[in-house]
Design a protein around this motif. Structure first.
Motif, PDB file in Angstrom:
ATOM      1  N   ALA A   1     -16.355   2.403 -13.766  1.00  0.00           N
ATOM      2  CA  ALA A   1     -15.815   1.624 -13.408  1.00  0.00           C
ATOM      3  C   ALA A   1     -14.987   0.353 -13.530  1.00  0.00           C
ATOM      4  CB  ALA A   1     -17.638   1.385 -14.339  1.00  0.00           C
ATOM      5  N   ALA A   2     -14.528   0.131 -14.528  1.00  0.00           N
ATOM      6  CA  ALA A   2     -13.674  -0.784 -14.398  1.00  0.00           C
ATOM      7  C   ALA A   2     -12.496  -1.293 -13.591  1.00  0.00           C
ATOM      8  CB  ALA A   2     -12.952  -1.135 -15.957  1.00  0.00           C
ATOM      9  N   SER A   3     -12.397   0.169 -12.941  1.00  0.00           N
ATOM     10  CA  SER A   3     -11.502   0.375 -12.241  1.00  0.00           C
ATOM     11  C   SER A   3     -11.442   0.232 -10.173  1.00  0.00           C
ATOM     12  CB  SER A   3     -10.943   1.953 -11.908  1.00  0.00           C
ATOM     13  OG  SER A   3     -11.872   3.058 -11.444  1.00  0.00           O
ATOM     14  N   PHE A   4     -12.772  -0.074 -10.280  1.00  0.00           N
ATOM     15  CA  PHE A   4     -13.678  -0.395  -8.885  1.00  0.00           C
ATOM     16  C   PHE A   4     -13.446  -2.042  -9.224  1.00  0.00           C
ATOM     17  CE2 PHE A   4     -15.722   3.328  -9.071  1.00  0.00           C
ATOM     18  CZ  PHE A   4     -15.578   3.923  -7.152  1.00  0.00           C
ATOM     19  N   ALA A   5     -13.495  -2.712 -10.188  1.00  0.00           N
ATOM     20  CA  ALA A   5     -13.210  -4.347 -10.402  1.00  0.00           C
ATOM     21  C   ALA A   5     -11.888  -4.712 -10.488  1.00  0.00           C
ATOM     22  CB  ALA A   5     -13.701  -4.562 -11.652  1.00  0.00           C
ATOM     23  N   GLN A   6     -11.295  -3.700 -11.169  1.00  0.00           N
ATOM     24  CA  GLN A   6      -9.800  -3.744 -10.149  1.00  0.00           C
ATOM     25  C   GLN A   6      -9.044  -4.354  -9.147  1.00  0.00           C
ATOM     26  OE1 GLN A   6      -6.540  -1.616 -13.103  1.00  0.00           O
ATOM     27  NE2 GLN A   6      -5.220  -2.109 -12.950  1.00  0.00           N
ATOM     28  N   GLY A   7      -9.353  -2.646  -8.571  1.00  0.00           N
ATOM     29  CA  GLY A   7      -8.537  -2.615  -6.812  1.00  0.00           C
ATOM     30  C   GLY A   7      -9.490  -3.873  -6.324  1.00  0.00           C
ATOM     31  N   TRP A   8     -10.555  -4.503  -6.571  1.00  0.00           N
ATOM     32  CA  TRP A   8     -11.443  -5.520  -6.088  1.00  0.00           C
ATOM     33  C   TRP A   8     -10.092  -6.465  -5.874  1.00  0.00           C
ATOM     34  CZ3 TRP A   8     -13.625  -7.288  -2.194  1.00  0.00           C
ATOM     35  CH2 TRP A   8     -14.174  -8.707  -1.430  1.00  0.00           C
ATOM     36  N   ASP A   9      -9.579  -6.925  -6.938  1.00  0.00           N
ATOM     37  CA  ASP A   9      -9.379  -7.893  -7.767  1.00  0.00           C
ATOM     38  C   ASP A   9      -8.029  -8.229  -6.682  1.00  0.00           C
ATOM     39  OD1 ASP A   9      -8.528  -9.964  -9.239  1.00  0.00           O
ATOM     40  OD2 ASP A   9      -7.100  -8.921 -10.244  1.00  0.00           O
ATOM     41  N   GLU A  10      -7.325  -6.882  -6.680  1.00  0.00           N
ATOM     42  CA  GLU A  10      -5.593  -6.379  -6.152  1.00  0.00           C
ATOM     43  C   GLU A  10      -5.769  -7.000  -4.309  1.00  0.00           C
ATOM     44  OE1 GLU A  10      -4.222  -2.964  -7.209  1.00  0.00           O
ATOM     45  OE2 GLU A  10      -3.522  -3.388  -9.894  1.00  0.00           O
ATOM     46  N   PHE A  11      -7.110  -6.142  -3.646  1.00  0.00           N
ATOM     47  CA  PHE A  11      -7.581  -6.602  -2.656  1.00  0.00           C
ATOM     48  C   PHE A  11      -7.777  -8.193  -2.418  1.00  0.00           C
ATOM     49  CE2 PHE A  11     -10.417  -6.886   0.297  1.00  0.00           C
ATOM     50  CZ  PHE A  11     -10.285  -6.766   1.722  1.00  0.00           C
ATOM     51  N   SER A  12      -8.427  -8.637  -3.183  1.00  0.00           N
ATOM     52  CA  SER A  12      -9.057  -9.955  -2.778  1.00  0.00           C
ATOM     53  C   SER A  12      -7.797 -10.912  -2.879  1.00  0.00           C
ATOM     54  CB  SER A  12      -9.821 -10.654  -4.066  1.00  0.00           C
ATOM     55  OG  SER A  12     -10.190 -10.324  -4.630  1.00  0.00           O
ATOM     56  N   ARG A  13      -6.769 -10.528  -4.431  1.00  0.00           N
ATOM     57  CA  ARG A  13      -5.749 -11.352  -4.579  1.00  0.00           C
ATOM     58  C   ARG A  13      -4.934 -11.071  -3.272  1.00  0.00           C
ATOM     59  NH1 ARG A  13      -2.266 -10.596  -8.006  1.00  0.00           N
ATOM     60  NH2 ARG A  13      -3.726  -9.094  -9.424  1.00  0.00           N
ATOM     61  N   GLY A  14      -5.063 -10.390  -2.954  1.00  0.00           N
ATOM     62  CA  GLY A  14      -3.237 -10.037  -1.681  1.00  0.00           C
ATOM     63  C   GLY A  14      -4.298 -10.187  -0.774  1.00  0.00           C
ATOM     64  N   MET A  15      -5.159 -10.522  -0.497  1.00  0.00           N
ATOM     65  CA  MET A  15      -5.448 -10.996   1.428  1.00  0.00           C
ATOM     66  C   MET A  15      -6.264 -13.031   1.223  1.00  0.00           C
ATOM     67  SD  MET A  15      -7.325  -9.348   3.004  1.00  0.00           S
ATOM     68  CE  MET A  15      -8.679  -9.861   4.473  1.00  0.00           C
ATOM     69  N   ILE A  16      -6.376 -13.779  -0.014  1.00  0.00           N
ATOM     70  CA  ILE A  16      -5.972 -14.694  -0.799  1.00  0.00           C
ATOM     71  C   ILE A  16      -4.269 -15.536  -0.577  1.00  0.00           C
ATOM     72  CG2 ILE A  16      -6.279 -16.584  -2.250  1.00  0.00           C
ATOM     73  CD1 ILE A  16      -8.523 -15.053  -2.550  1.00  0.00           C
ATOM     74  N   SER A  17      -3.166 -14.884  -1.074  1.00  0.00           N
ATOM     75  CA  SER A  17      -1.990 -14.827  -1.338  1.00  0.00           C
ATOM     76  C   SER A  17      -1.648 -14.969   0.204  1.00  0.00           C
ATOM     77  CB  SER A  17      -1.574 -13.521  -2.214  1.00  0.00           C
ATOM     78  OG  SER A  17      -0.067 -14.051  -2.283  1.00  0.00           O
ATOM     79  N   GLY A  18      -1.985 -13.809   0.816  1.00  0.00           N
ATOM     80  CA  GLY A  18      -1.934 -13.248   2.758  1.00  0.00           C
ATOM     81  C   GLY A  18      -1.246 -14.737   3.691  1.00  0.00           C
ATOM     82  N   ALA A  19      -3.485 -14.740   2.864  1.00  0.00           N
ATOM     83  CA  ALA A  19      -3.199 -16.194   3.708  1.00  0.00           C
ATOM     84  C   ALA A  19      -3.121 -17.429   3.419  1.00  0.00           C
ATOM     85  CB  ALA A  19      -4.581 -16.292   3.979  1.00  0.00           C
ATOM     86  N   ARG A  20      -2.432 -18.091   2.384  1.00  0.00           N
ATOM     87  CA  ARG A  20      -2.021 -19.374   1.546  1.00  0.00           C
ATOM     88  C   ARG A  20      -0.496 -19.042   2.004  1.00  0.00           C
ATOM     89  NH1 ARG A  20      -4.972 -21.709  -4.106  1.00  0.00           N
ATOM     90  NH2 ARG A  20      -3.231 -23.402  -3.024  1.00  0.00           N
ATOM     91  N   ASN A  21       0.117 -18.157   2.309  1.00  0.00           N
ATOM     92  CA  ASN A  21       1.538 -17.889   2.077  1.00  0.00           C
ATOM     93  C   ASN A  21       1.826 -17.859   3.852  1.00  0.00           C
ATOM     94  OD1 ASN A  21       2.614 -17.276  -0.276  1.00  0.00           O
ATOM     95  ND2 ASN A  21       2.143 -15.274   0.285  1.00  0.00           N
ATOM     96  N   MET A  22       0.830 -18.002   4.767  1.00  0.00           N
ATOM     97  CA  MET A  22       0.886 -18.284   6.049  1.00  0.00           C
ATOM     98  C   MET A  22       0.696 -19.614   6.274  1.00  0.00           C
ATOM     99  SD  MET A  22       1.394 -15.763   8.077  1.00  0.00           S
ATOM    100  CE  MET A  22       1.037 -16.631   9.830  1.00  0.00           C
ATOM    101  N   ILE A  23       0.411 -20.456   5.847  1.00  0.00           N
ATOM    102  CA  ILE A  23       0.165 -21.882   5.940  1.00  0.00           C
ATOM    103  C   ILE A  23       0.663 -22.215   6.380  1.00  0.00           C
ATOM    104  CG2 ILE A  23      -0.987 -23.424   5.369  1.00  0.00           C
ATOM    105  CD1 ILE A  23      -2.653 -22.649   3.454  1.00  0.00           C
ATOM    106  N   PRO A  24       2.294 -22.384   5.826  1.00  0.00           N
ATOM    107  CA  PRO A  24       3.290 -23.404   6.418  1.00  0.00           C
ATOM    108  C   PRO A  24       3.745 -22.006   7.350  1.00  0.00           C
ATOM    109  CG  PRO A  24       3.997 -22.460   4.085  1.00  0.00           C
ATOM    110  CD  PRO A  24       2.107 -21.942   4.565  1.00  0.00           C
ATOM    111  N   ILE A  25       4.003 -21.160   7.737  1.00  0.00           N
ATOM    112  CA  ILE A  25       3.861 -20.398   8.893  1.00  0.00           C
ATOM    113  C   ILE A  25       3.922 -21.606  10.371  1.00  0.00           C
ATOM    114  CG2 ILE A  25       4.742 -18.092  10.220  1.00  0.00           C
ATOM    115  CD1 ILE A  25       5.298 -16.794   6.889  1.00  0.00           C
ATOM    116  N   ALA A  26       2.486 -21.181   9.980  1.00  0.00           N
ATOM    117  CA  ALA A  26       1.258 -21.749  11.010  1.00  0.00           C
ATOM    118  C   ALA A  26       2.003 -22.611  11.283  1.00  0.00           C
ATOM    119  CB  ALA A  26       0.113 -20.770  10.783  1.00  0.00           C
ATOM    120  N   VAL A  27       1.745 -23.600  10.683  1.00  0.00           N
ATOM    121  CA  VAL A  27       2.043 -25.031  10.740  1.00  0.00           C
ATOM    122  C   VAL A  27       3.320 -25.258  11.421  1.00  0.00           C
ATOM    123  CG1 VAL A  27       2.678 -27.207  10.258  1.00  0.00           C
ATOM    124  CG2 VAL A  27       0.391 -25.424   9.696  1.00  0.00           C
TER     125      VAL A  27
END
Length: 888
Positions: free
Chosen positions: A506-532
């Motif tokens: 059960a905990a492994s699902f939460a770990q997978g969601w955490d890695e996915f969401s952090r990856g999505m958020i980090s990728g988008a935040r890293n794109m802010i200066p590139i897009a600007v």
């Protein structure tokens, strides 16, 4: 490090992580009810980009009839809207701005900026009907949008890029005034015309650069971010240490390899420094490197990662777009210089280790003898290669045999290999992130580390397979690679938990969601200066298109160079370093390429040297990237110094010293395109590039590696022992001879045979079809009527029957004028129509064909490798007598 008042000054960051946040993703972390605002917006942005890149909108529209497909212009506008909103939320405007909450003025700036972009989407039909005749509302929206883009540039990228953009805008509005000299004055444009050009169409802010950011760069950055958060970064670091840690200076060599692997997917040299350097720099210090040298090695390795295909700091796609080079060709062109540079850096690290008398780290005894270790590694490597061949040829065969089910079969094969990799990984303990300050008693076994994370290689295989084999567009290939990485992030831990008996399932699902969401958020935040940055760069590109400003820069550099091609290249390199200071990779490339790349091509042509456009862009790209470690604004050096505790200026200087080998490569591939695995051919009067034969590529690689190793030994003043001054000079001569033997050949035998201009038709008629013909033209300078200027042009002869027809087919018309031939003004649309900008064809003195040059028959340039290798052997013999420790 002390805190500076300027938020973009390197000293403002109190740690390497703070510097990365302030430069790449935003230093503000709101609290309270605002805490989830930035992550939610970033996650939504990432979902939107995945949606528009996927086949899903087309499927929905086809099945339901709903309009859910966005066109390219709408995607660009929404892409920048997200960036302007997020930059206001995540990047503090002033040094005193709060970092734990979003002030009211940032809410206003973010919402109004996003609204200025979405105005183009909501009123797209009305704007199209106005066709260059803006209303007052259009002008107000455009003005507000431009101002907020400028503010966003300052927030996310600092003052340097804002100053550059401001200079270009000033030229647009004031470049027609009498204050400017005639040589750089232009006709001018009204305010409404300029605002329509920059904001209301796809020639300015919403131009090609932003389009590439929205369609390709975002997906690659997102792919790399999810890959990193899912554990691949730690996997690559440990793999590098297990492979190289036991060698002399092993942690430093592992740092180079880890940064190279991170460079495959990383879009930032600063983030690369922090990701790998947090672990590698303390280890390098403990094994004997000074803080400055430890930081400099990491900086040199990380900046080199931005030059490594397939992502190249997310600039690869822009280079392909701006030069018209297929992306698949570009990554091949860029591969050899990157490999050579990394091999030379490894050797530099080895020489530093020799000078310090360092040893390697202990290896686990489990692997047995050295022969057994080598055998195990070879078997494992062979297995990976077999896997790659199976995927390549297996999917290739199924795509041919079952063309209607190719995608389904490819997905099935991927899932099958994924499960196999997880079965193998489940039998071993997961890799954990080690404490960088904890002592390493022994290194892990290569085979154990490699097999634990084999599944991280699959998305990279998917990416390369889609691009190189299936020939998908880079954006679509990145989507499928990202989709495969999302699957891995979600499922790797639950599947391994099941295979291990269901523990912590059960905990492994939460770990997978955490890695996915952090990856999505980090990728988008890293794109802010590139897009600007790409939006701001659109202003620069749009200014050049509107005013022809690149011709002013070209004339300025040409005047400074005084006709010397080498001096011109040095000036361009220095200007690229200056323009690249303090800018992220993508913005860096756009700025320097817009200004400097046309200069290289045009001035090279004036000297009769055909420089491929892609080579010129790679030249300025290399030097722009080197600005990341060049004091006083080398941000990567500051990040490394924040980890090592060393002096950032000394770290930057040492890092640039290591990177001299990289600075040499662009000069070499300008004159010898074999280093880019390309050769230049002229088709219908137009230079085009094509790949060299494989054996030429192998020769170029081997010679380049030897030359760069020798050059590294010269610059480090250590080979088999410490160099004498004359040994250093000899090694430099050997390196330069191997890299460009044509210099010596030109001294011995001139490259061209000179003939009088009046013989042009006889010469053209006697040369075989496809042969290049070089001509020197002398005429009145268009921009300086008091001077006569000389330029060279090159034509390719077709298979016409007579010399007159061949010259006419090339687009040139010569007229007899006594004992000389004069050139008539080329017609618009012909290959040499640009000569009308160089010569005044209506001046009293006509443009004269001064001489014709044909390639001389000469000895092969490779003959000069012989004396070079003889000198190298003599240096080795002299040094072996003084050698006090093994060379390896």
């Amino acid at each position: 490090m002390t805190t500076a008042t300027d938020p973009h000054a390197p000293g403002a960051a109190t740690s390497a992580d703070d510097l990365v946040a302030s430069v790449d993703s935003g230093a503000r972390v709101p609290l309270g009810w605002q805490r989830m605002l930035v992550p939610s917006l970033a996650f939504t942005w990432a979902l939107f980009q995945l949606y528009v890149a996927s086949p899903l909108p087309f499927i929905i529209q086809e099945q339901t009839g709903l309009r859910v497909v966005f066109n390219n212009t709408e995607v660009r506008a929404i892409h920048l809207a997200f960036a302007l909103l997020l930059v206001a939320m995540a990047f503090p405007l002033f040094s005193r701005s709060p970092r734990d909450k979003i002030p009211l003025y940032d809410w206003v700036l973010g919402i109004v900026g996003a609204g200025s972009c979405l105005y183009l989407v909501v009123f797209a039909d009305e704007i199209a009907r106005r066709s260059g005749l803006p209303t007052n509302t259009d002008l107000i929206v455009s003005t507000i949008g431009m101002v907020i883009v400028g503010i966003s540039v300052y927030r996310a990228l600092g003052l340097p890029l804002l100053i550059v953009v401001g200079v270009f805008l000033s030229y647009v509005f004031f470049g027609s005034s009498e204050f400017f000299p005639d040589s750089i004055r232009w006709a001018g444009a009204s305010y409404s015309k300029a605002m329509w050009h920059f904001w209301m169409q796809t020639e300015g802010v919403f131009g090609v650069a932003l389009g590439v950011s929205a369609s390709m760069i975002f997906l690659f950055v997102l792919f790399g971010s999810i890959l990193e958060k899912a554990g691949a970064g730690n996997y690559f670091i440990k793999l590098a240490f297990s492979l190289l840690g036991h060698l002399r200076g092993g942690p430093a060599k592992a740092s180079v390899i880890a940064s190279a692997l991170s460079g495959i997917y990383s879009g930032s040299s600063i983030a690369n420094v922090v990701t790998t350097g947090t672990f590698t720099i303390p280890l390098m210090k403990r094994t004997g490197f000074s803080p400055e040298k430890a930081g400099a090695i990491e900086v040199a390795a990380s900046t080199n990662g931005q030059l490594t295909p397939p992502v190249m700091g997310a600039a690869a796609f822009l280079i392909a777009e701006f030069t018209g080079t297929p992306y698949t060709d570009l990554i091949v062109y860029a591969l050899l210089p990157a490999l050579v540079s990394y091999i030379a850096l490894l050797y530099i690290v080895h020489l530093e280790s020799l000078k310090l008398g360092l040893k390697g780290l202990p290896h686990k005894s489990r692997a047995g003898s050295a022969a057994a270790k080598i055998q195990s590694f070879i078997i494992t490597l062979a297995g990976i290669m077999a896997l790659g061949f199976a995927v390549h040829f297996g999917l290739g065969w199924t795509a041919t045999a079952f063309p209607d089910a190719g995608l389904e079969i490819a997905i099935a094969v991927f899932v099958a290999f994924y499960i196999i990799c997880l079965v193998i990984a489940s039998k071993r303990e997961d890799l954990h992130v080690d404490d960088p300050d904890a002592p390493i008693q022994e290194l892990p076994v290569v085979r154990d580390v490699l097999l634990t994370g084999l599944h991280f290689l699959l998305p990279i295989i998917v990416l390369l397979y889609c691009v190189m084999v299936v020939r998908m567009s880079p954006g679509l290939a990145a989507f499928w690679a990202s989709a495969s990485m999302v699957l891995i992030a979600f499922t790797q831990h639950p599947i391994k938990a099941l295979l291990r008996g269901g523990e912590n399932f059960a905990a492994s699902f939460a770990q997978g969601w955490d890695e996915f969401s952090r990856g999505m958020i980090s990728g988008a935040r890293n794109m802010i200066p590139i897009a600007v940055a790409t939006g701001a760069a659109g202003i620069i590109v749009g200014t050049i298109a509107l005013t022809g400003a690149h011709q002013v820069v070209s004339a300025f550099v040409e005047a400074l160079a005084g006709g010397s091609l080498m001096l011109m290249l040095i000036l361009v390199a220095v200007m690229s370093l200056i323009l690249g200071m303090g800018l992220p990779t993508t913005a860096n490339y756009i700025v320097v390429s817009s200004l400097m790349a046309p200069v290289i091509v045009s001035l090279g042509a004036s000297e009769g040297l055909i420089i491929p456009l892609v080579a010129a862009h790679l030249f300025v790209f290399y030097f722009g990237i080197l600005a990341d470690d060049t004091p006083p604004v080398g941000l990567a050096a500051y990040a490394a110094a924040g980890i090592s505790g060393g002096d950032p200026i000394k770290t930057g200087l040492q890092g640039f010293g290591y990177d001299i080998r990289t600075a040499l490569l662009p000069f070499m591939f300008i004159f010898n395109t074999e280093l880019l695995l390309m050769k230049v051919v002229i088709v219908d009067g137009t230079p085009t590039s094509e790949f060299v034969p494989w054996y030429i590529g192998v020769k170029a690689f081997v010679i380049a590696v030897i030359a760069m190793l020798v050059f590294a030994a010269a610059t480090q003043r250590y080979f088999f022992s410490r160099n004498n001054w004359f040994e250093t000079v000899a090694l430099l001569l050997v390196a330069l001879t191997l890299l460009r033997p044509s210099i010596l050949l030109d001294m011995v035998q001139p490259p061209y045979d000179d003939r009088a201009g009046v013989e042009i038709y006889d010469i053209a008629g006697s040369q075989p079809a496809g042969s290049p013909l070089r001509m020197e033209l002398v005429g009145t300078d268009f921009n300086n009527p008091l001077e006569r200027t000389s330029k060279y042009i090159v034509i390719s002869l077709d298979d016409a029957a007579t010399g007159e027809d061949r010259i006419a087919d090339a687009g040139l018309t010569f007229l007899e004028d006594g004992d000389r031939l004069t050139l008539d003004e080329p017609f618009p649309g012909t290959p040499f129509a640009y000569l009308g900008q160089d010569y005044d064809f209506y001046a009293e003195e006509p443009v004269v064909l001064n001489k014709v040059q044909t390639r001389a028959e000469r000895m092969p340039k490779e003959i000069f490798y012989i004396p070079a290798f003889i000198i190298l052997a003599l240096v080795i013999l002299m040094q072996r007598r003084r050698q006090t420790q093994p060379a390896f």
